[in-house]
Design an enzyme around this catalytic site. Structure first.
Site, short mmCIF file in Angstrom:
data_model
loop_
_atom_site.label_atom_id
_atom_site.label_comp_id
_atom_site.label_asym_id
_atom_site.label_seq_id
_atom_site.Cartn_x
_atom_site.Cartn_y
_atom_site.Cartn_z
N GLU A 87 1.33 -0.76 0.16
CA GLU A 87 -0.14 -0.21 -0.06
C GLU A 87 1.24 1.45 -0.01
O GLU A 87 0.30 2.26 -0.17
CB GLU A 87 -0.68 -0.05 1.03
CG GLU A 87 -2.64 -1.30 1.47
CD GLU A 87 -3.05 -0.81 2.35
OE1 GLU A 87 -2.75 -1.23 2.81
OE2 GLU A 87 -3.96 -2.04 2.14
N GLU A 118 6.99 -21.71 8.43
CA GLU A 118 7.29 -21.13 9.37
C GLU A 118 8.87 -21.40 9.88
O GLU A 118 9.35 -20.95 10.79
CB GLU A 118 6.45 -20.48 10.27
CG GLU A 118 5.54 -20.96 11.31
CD GLU A 118 5.04 -21.28 11.79
OE1 GLU A 118 4.99 -20.77 13.42
OE2 GLU A 118 4.20 -20.59 11.79
#
Length: 308
Positions: A87, A118
């Site tokens: 963004e 992860e």
């Protein structure tokens, strides 16, 4: 590092006493319960204000010197980092490489579960090497439970390369210790749905990342007052926003604001500078460059040179 088989004691994994009957209450009661618990996300960010401010200052300083900001995480944490990074270009007209999000599993992990990745610290280390992190860069490791090996590996590798490291977790220091330049703890407490850290922990993380990236861009001169004057005019909605900003700050008509915006090459910041100083596009470009794109400093410099 915390034993990965013994995470039940972590704050983010504990059972919330307020939602023990979650499967027995009405829809309205579910909404009220979530709303009540979500207030704790805002409070958690407020409690970390000093650390967030420090992160803003460190990051702005490095980016002024030519550095980059990286978010790195797995699962929800990684997705939130990628979202915040994505963004920045449309909001602040930054180049895509200035703020980057890294998620375990790559782009595919944005739309499908890749949480198993992860646990690989070496993949985090490799991500840092691949992006050639240097001492000018800032790396924010995001991990709600604080124990994600992928994030630990990345931050340790980044620190070895001299980068500023920021650790963002939702568990207290006494539960998970980590050596970073800035240690941000967003203590939202047990989730309404036990262990689902996409809820309060995710909300607090999103709030914190909003503050961090926006605060950095303010410090870099991407904002005038509270207007996003570096907005990229890439569609009709953003052109309308640019015109409204120009009208609000200059009292120009919409038609005149449109002419000014066109003359500036669709750059609100330059349009404002041209309007307030009378400089043409090339001169305005040069003055802005001399002040690292800070329109307020550029105008002050112009006024100081040209004062009678």
């Amino acid at each position: 590092m915390t034993n990965l088989q013994e995470r039940g004691y972590l704050l983010t994994e504990q059972v919330n006493a307020n939602s023990l009957n979650l499967d027995q209450i009405s829809s309205l009661e579910i909404v009220e319960l979530f709303n009540s618990e979500d207030q704790k996300a805002v409070a958690a960010v407020a409690a970390a204000k000093e650390q967030l401010a420090q992160a803003i200052d460190y990051t702005a300083e490095r980016l002024r010197q030519g550095g980059r900001l990286f978010y790195i995480g797995a699962g929800t944490s990684g997705r939130l980092g990628v979202l915040d990074a994505a963004e920045c270009p449309p909001t602040f007209c930054t180049p895509p490489e200035l703020v980057q999000g890294i998620i375990a599993g790559g782009a595919g992990a944005l739309v499908r579960s890749s949480e198993d990745l992860e646990d690989r610290a070496e993949d985090g280390e490799a991500a840092i090497a691949q992006r050639q992190i240097t001492q000018l860069d800032v790396v924010v490791g995001i991990t709600a439970g604080g124990t994600t090996p992928y994030v630990h590996g990345a931050l340790n590798a980044a620190r070895q390369r001299g980068a500023i490291t920021i650790f963002m977790a939702c568990v207290p220091t006494e539960q998970v210790k980590f050596d970073a330049d800035v240690d941000i703890r967003l203590l939202t407490g047990p989730e309404v749905l036990a262990g689902s850290t996409r809820l309060k922990a995710g909300t607090a993380t999103k709030l914190a990342l909003n503050i961090l990236s926006t605060g950095v861009m303010v410090k870099l001169g991407k904002v005038y007052g509270n207007r996003m004057v570096d907005v990229a005019v890439t569609n009709q909605k953003l052109r309308d926003r640019a015109l409204r900003i120009l009208q609000d700050l200059t009292d120009l008509s919409r038609e005149d604001a449109g002419v000014l915006l066109d003359r500036s090459g669709n750059w609100v910041k330059l349009a404002l500078l041209m309007h307030w100083t009378g400089l043409d596009k090339e001169e305005g470009d040069r003055l802005l460059a001399e002040h690292q794109g800070n329109v307020r400093l550029a105008i002050a410099s112009y006024n100081n040179v040209n004062k009678t």
